[in-house]
Design an enzyme around this catalytic site. Structure first.
Site, PDB file in Angstrom:
ATOM      1  N   HIS A  26       0.846  -1.196   0.000  1.00 27.99           N
ATOM      2  CA  HIS A  26       0.000   0.000   0.000  1.00 27.99           C
ATOM      3  C   HIS A  26       0.884   1.249   0.000  1.00 27.99           C
ATOM      4  CE1 HIS A  26      -3.532   2.451   1.537  1.00 27.99           C
ATOM      5  NE2 HIS A  26      -2.505   3.223   1.893  1.00 27.99           N
ATOM      6  N   GLU A  27       1.880   1.269   0.881  1.00 31.88           N
ATOM      7  CA  GLU A  27       2.752   2.438   0.971  1.00 31.88           C
ATOM      8  C   GLU A  27       3.647   2.573  -0.265  1.00 31.88           C
ATOM      9  OE1 GLU A  27       2.660   4.867   3.016  1.00 31.88           O
ATOM     10  OE2 GLU A  27       1.107   4.001   4.272  1.00 31.88           O
ATOM     11  N   HIS A  30       1.992   4.332  -3.131  1.00 33.04           N
ATOM     12  CA  HIS A  30       1.977   5.794  -3.057  1.00 33.04           C
ATOM     13  C   HIS A  30       3.258   6.363  -3.664  1.00 33.04           C
ATOM     14  CE1 HIS A  30      -1.663   6.076  -0.796  1.00 33.04           C
ATOM     15  NE2 HIS A  30      -1.185   5.543   0.318  1.00 33.04           N
TER      16      HIS A  30
END
Length: 232
Positions: A26-27, A30
């Site tokens: 998820h990170e 980004h």
């Protein structure tokens, strides 16, 4: 092998591996999205790596989810070290902020769909491994859907808050953005502290059930429909 040690190792496989992958990818998403829009801050910080150890936050990625799992909390939550993004370096800061924010939850939904499709491989596995994989994949779907929906709540610094700040008119976006420094305090207080306080007065209240349970069920059912896996 001692039975207790075996159970711990099994829980790490079933819950730990999917949770760490869900949180760290998820990170990383980004960072990749920010790079595409002109900001290489995450790249220079070494945060575009798919190596989970570059993203792990000792408390948020390991201790907090472990405590929630072993205390049988109604939902599992965790977080990684936020990927650094310089929004001023983006080509179109307001709109690109929305793109960068959505990348994380979108990655979680993709991981949930991949996990669902992997159910088709279970028939070819030995029975002991198949039983383990059923639990692991089921948890992977649940944790990824939870992270996607939770992160889209419109409260900075969650991704949904950043999306709202990027899309709302400045007059509304500025007050919302100003809440970012208190965002996690508000979130933890609302989801954990408030239900605990009310429970001491004999009142059952769960913000998880109010805000997240319905959308999670709908999303998981949609994934089941799209993949043809009916036992998610």
């Amino acid at each position: 092998m001692d039975v207790q040690i075996f159970e711990i190792l099994t829980n790490i496989l079933i819950y730990g591996v999917p949770a760490i992958l869900a949180i760290t990818l998820h990170e990383a998403a980004h960072g990749y999205a920010a790079l595409q829009r002109g900001d290489d801050t995450a790249k220079r910080a070494g945060r575009l790596s798919l190596n989970p150890f570059r993203h792990v936050d000792p408390f948020g990625t390991v201790i907090l989810p472990a405590v929630l799992i072993f205390t049988h909390a109604p939902f599992i939550f965790g977080y990684a070290k936020p990927v650094p993004v310089n929004f001023h370096a983006l080509r179109n800061p307001r709109l690109d902020m929305v793109y960068v924010a959505i990348a994380g939850p979108a990655t979680n939904i993709l991981l949930a769909i991949i996990s669902a499709f992997l159910f088709y491989t279970i028939a070819y596995m030995p029975i002991p491994l198949a039983k383990l994989m059923v639990q692991m994949l089921a948890f992977s779907i649940n944790i990824n859907v939870l992270l996607a929906i939770f992160n889209m709540l419109p409260m900075p610094p969650l991704d949904g808050g950043r999306v709202a700040v990027g899309l709302l008119p400045p007059a509304l976006a500025r007050p919302l953005a100003s809440l970012e420094r208190w965002g996690f305090v508000i979130i933890i207080g609302s989801f954990m502290l408030l239900p605990f306080i009310l429970s001491q007065a004999g009142i059952h209240f769960s913000l998880f059930e109010v805000l997240l349970k319905g959308p999670m069920t709908w999303t998981i059912n949609l994934i089941a429909s799209l993949t043809g896996i009916t036992n998610l």
